[in-house]
Each structure stands twice: as structure tokens, then as C-alpha cells.
Design an enzyme around this catalytic site. Structure first.
Site, PDB file in Angstrom:
ATOM      1  N   HIS A  78     -25.715  28.852   1.331  1.00 61.06           N
ATOM      2  CA  HIS A  78     -24.528  29.675   1.565  1.00 61.06           C
ATOM      3  C   HIS A  78     -23.962  30.247   0.265  1.00 61.06           C
ATOM      4  O   HIS A  78     -23.228  31.234   0.290  1.00 61.06           O
ATOM      5  CB  HIS A  78     -23.464  28.907   2.362  1.00 61.06           C
ATOM      6  CG  HIS A  78     -22.695  27.876   1.601  1.00 61.06           C
ATOM      7  ND1 HIS A  78     -22.983  26.529   1.660  1.00 61.06           N
ATOM      8  CD2 HIS A  78     -21.634  27.994   0.772  1.00 61.06           C
ATOM      9  CE1 HIS A  78     -22.133  25.858   0.903  1.00 61.06           C
ATOM     10  NE2 HIS A  78     -21.300  26.727   0.351  1.00 61.06           N
ATOM     11  N   ASP A 124     -29.132  24.346   4.767  1.00 61.70           N
ATOM     12  CA  ASP A 124     -28.325  24.908   3.688  1.00 61.70           C
ATOM     13  C   ASP A 124     -28.910  24.532   2.320  1.00 61.70           C
ATOM     14  O   ASP A 124     -28.345  23.716   1.580  1.00 61.70           O
ATOM     15  CB  ASP A 124     -26.877  24.423   3.822  1.00 61.70           C
ATOM     16  CG  ASP A 124     -25.913  25.197   2.941  1.00 61.70           C
ATOM     17  OD1 ASP A 124     -26.299  26.256   2.412  1.00 61.70           O
ATOM     18  OD2 ASP A 124     -24.755  24.733   2.786  1.00 61.70           O
ATOM     19  N   GLN A 214     -13.649  23.366  -2.753  1.00 57.86           N
ATOM     20  CA  GLN A 214     -14.084  24.734  -2.981  1.00 57.86           C
ATOM     21  C   GLN A 214     -14.511  24.923  -4.441  1.00 57.86           C
ATOM     22  O   GLN A 214     -13.809  24.522  -5.366  1.00 57.86           O
ATOM     23  CB  GLN A 214     -12.967  25.714  -2.621  1.00 57.86           C
ATOM     24  CG  GLN A 214     -12.924  26.083  -1.152  1.00 57.86           C
ATOM     25  CD  GLN A 214     -12.605  24.899  -0.253  1.00 57.86           C
ATOM     26  OE1 GLN A 214     -11.561  24.281  -0.399  1.00 57.86           O
ATOM     27  NE2 GLN A 214     -13.495  24.577   0.662  1.00 57.86           N
ATOM     28  N   GLY A 215     -15.656  25.536  -4.640  1.00 57.60           N
ATOM     29  CA  GLY A 215     -16.214  25.722  -5.961  1.00 57.60           C
ATOM     30  C   GLY A 215     -17.286  24.712  -6.309  1.00 57.60           C
ATOM     31  O   GLY A 215     -18.028  24.889  -7.276  1.00 57.60           O
ATOM     32  N   ASP A 216     -17.372  23.622  -5.524  1.00 54.83           N
ATOM     33  CA  ASP A 216     -18.372  22.580  -5.781  1.00 54.83           C
ATOM     34  C   ASP A 216     -19.675  22.820  -5.026  1.00 54.83           C
ATOM     35  O   ASP A 216     -20.676  22.140  -5.286  1.00 54.83           O
ATOM     36  CB  ASP A 216     -17.825  21.202  -5.386  1.00 54.83           C
ATOM     37  CG  ASP A 216     -16.739  20.706  -6.330  1.00 54.83           C
ATOM     38  OD1 ASP A 216     -16.848  20.974  -7.538  1.00 54.83           O
ATOM     39  OD2 ASP A 216     -15.785  20.062  -5.848  1.00 54.83           O
ATOM     40  N   SER A 217     -19.683  23.741  -4.089  1.00 58.14           N
ATOM     41  CA  SER A 217     -20.879  23.983  -3.276  1.00 58.14           C
ATOM     42  C   SER A 217     -22.120  24.156  -4.132  1.00 58.14           C
ATOM     43  O   SER A 217     -22.083  24.756  -5.209  1.00 58.14           O
ATOM     44  CB  SER A 217     -20.702  25.251  -2.437  1.00 58.14           C
ATOM     45  OG  SER A 217     -20.073  24.963  -1.225  1.00 58.14           O
TER      46      SER A 217
END
Length: 262
Positions: A78, A124, A214-217
Site C-alpha cells: 500500500h 500487502d 501513521q508513517g510506520d507502514s
């Protein structure tokens, strides 16, 4: 169940306007009080040399990745939606988002799992091929036969530059925390049919409080120092009863290996 992927922060440098932030990430509901990620600590890329920043062409970080060979980085599918080899950079050896040190590499090829449609549907995983070698020690990753690593209660480590509160700003310094692996049955209780046990694994505390955000994906879930998962999605961040969801890398290990060796 609506799961938020953990790619871009609402307050990331890319989201310079409210409209941009909305486009990058659906905000949490107004009734969901932001919860701090407790138990995490700052760390360095010297301690974890395989942790990569994935950035735009201007080196604004929006996801994480794991170096698994000098020219290959594993991340979340993603994270690569809408991206091209011209729009993405990989930065290694840079502990701070506002740093200028380390190694910046262009991306020559993006492989996204062909089964990927949405993080909550599984599949993913993506692999980036770099245009030059990174001078850092790669991580080892699980094989398809290592399924026992996900035993409930096993301690896992997560890393990233993501937000430290559900509606907060990104961490300028790389951070790390430990979380226990959660059983499939417990994770299914939390997420219902959105939890695909063959493709996903959950990690977190029943009481919440420690989580990726958020931002760690795309960043690593390490078990025993080995890459075993990829930060994928979750309901908010660090909410009680909603552990983080990670791609179960044993399922995709052979696909990753095919890309690493190609």
C-alpha cells in the site's frame, strides 16, 4: 470495520494543507481520543542498519522499509500505490528525518504483490530494487517454513519514524518498541473478517498503549532479530482491543526471495 493503513501521517511534511492530509489519510473519528505510544524509545540506524526511510523525490519520508540485500528493500504494497520509480527514493543510515547524512538511492524497479488490492484484503508486500547498493548490513528474513515464530505471546520489535500519537506528528528520530504477538483468534475478535490469518499477524497489548502508527507502514516487525512481518494497518493507533496488523512474511517469503534473487 474500517482499518487505517499506516503509510502517511496526517501531519507529514507532504500534507501541507488540510485537503492534502485528507487525501493521504482518513482521519480518526472525533470520538477517538489520541493515545500516546508509550513504551517506545528512540534508537539509531547504527543499531538497526537495515531500517530504511522510503521518501518522495524531495526526501520527505512517508513509509519505512527493510533492507534484505544490498539492492533490495521489502516494504508494504500500500506504500507503493500511485508511486513510480521516478517518484520514490530510499534513504539508509539516516537516524533523523531532518538529517542529511546516509545514502540516498533511486529505485529502478517496484514489484508489488500481484494479489494486492487493499491492505485489509492481505497480500500487502512489495519489493524495491535499488539503482545502487546500500553499504549497510541487511536483515535476515523468515522462510516459508518458519511459521512457529508467530506463537502468541512471542515478543516482537517494531521500528519507524511514524506519528507518536494517533493525530500527532511524525517522530524526527527513529523509534522502536516491543509488542507481543497476538493469537489469530484474538485478532479475529478485534477485526472480524478483515483479519486474514493466512496473510496477516497481529501484535500489541490488550490494553493498547504501544503500537505502530501513521508513517510506520512498510517498516519491520522483527522476531528474534529476524524480519517476520511488515507494518500494514490497524484501527487507529494503540487503541485498547485493536492490535497492529502486519503482513505475515512467511506466506510471502518465497515471492520475496524470487525478487531478491532476480
Amino acid at each position: 470495520m474500517f482499518g487505517l493503513t499506516r503509510a502517511r501521517s496526517v501531519t507529514a511534511v507532504l500534507a501541507t494543507t488540510a485537503a492534502a492530509a485528507t487525501a493521504l489519510l482518513a482521519a480518526p473519528s472525533a470520538s477517538a481520543a489520541p493515545q500516546p505510544i508509550v513504551g517506545g524509545t528512540t534508537t539509531t540506524t547504527s543499531a538497526y542498519p537495515f531500517v530504511m526511510q522510503i521518501t518522495d523525490a524531495s526526501q520527505n519520508q512517508f513509509c519505512g522499509g527493510t533492507l534484505v540485500s544490498p539492492t533490495k528493500v521489502v516494504t508494504a504494497a500500500h506504500c507503493m500505490v500511485g508511486e513510480t520509480t521516478r517518484s520514490v527514493r530510499v534513504v539508509g543510515g539516516r537516524t533523523y528525518l531532518n538529517g542529511t547524512n546516509g545514502t540516498v538511492a533511486q529505485v529502478s524497479r517496484i514489484w508489488v504483490n500481484p494479489g494486492y488490492t487493499d491492505a485489509t484484503n492481505g497480500d500487502d508486500v512489495a519489493v524495491l530494487t535499488l539503482s545502487k547498493s546500500m553499504p549497510y548490513t541487511p536483515a535476515k528474513y523468515v522462510s516459508s517454513s518458519d511459521t512457529s515464530v508467530y506463537a502468541a505471546g512471542t515478543t516482537a520489535r517494531v521500528l519507524g519514524w511514524g506519528t507518536t500519537r494517533e493525530s500527532g506528528s511524525s517522530s524526527n528520530q527513529l523509534r522502536t518498541a516491543t509488542v507481543p504477538v497476538v493469537s489469530d483468534s484474538s485478532c479475529r475478535t478485534s477485526y472480524g473478517s478483515d483479519y486474514v490469518a493466512s496473510d496477516m499477524v497481529c501484535a500489541g497489548y490488550t490494553s493498547g498503549g504501544v503500537d505502530t502508527c501513521q508513517g510506520d507502514s512498510g517498516g519491520p516487525l522483527l522476531i528474534g532479530g529476524v524480519l517476520a512481518g511488515i507494518t500494514s494497518w490497524g484501527e487507529g493507533c494503540a487503541r485498547a482491543g485493536y492490535p497492529g496488523v502486519y503482513s505475515r512474511l512467511t506466506t510471502f517469503s518465497d515471492l520475496v526471495t524470487a525478487q531478491v534473487t532476480s
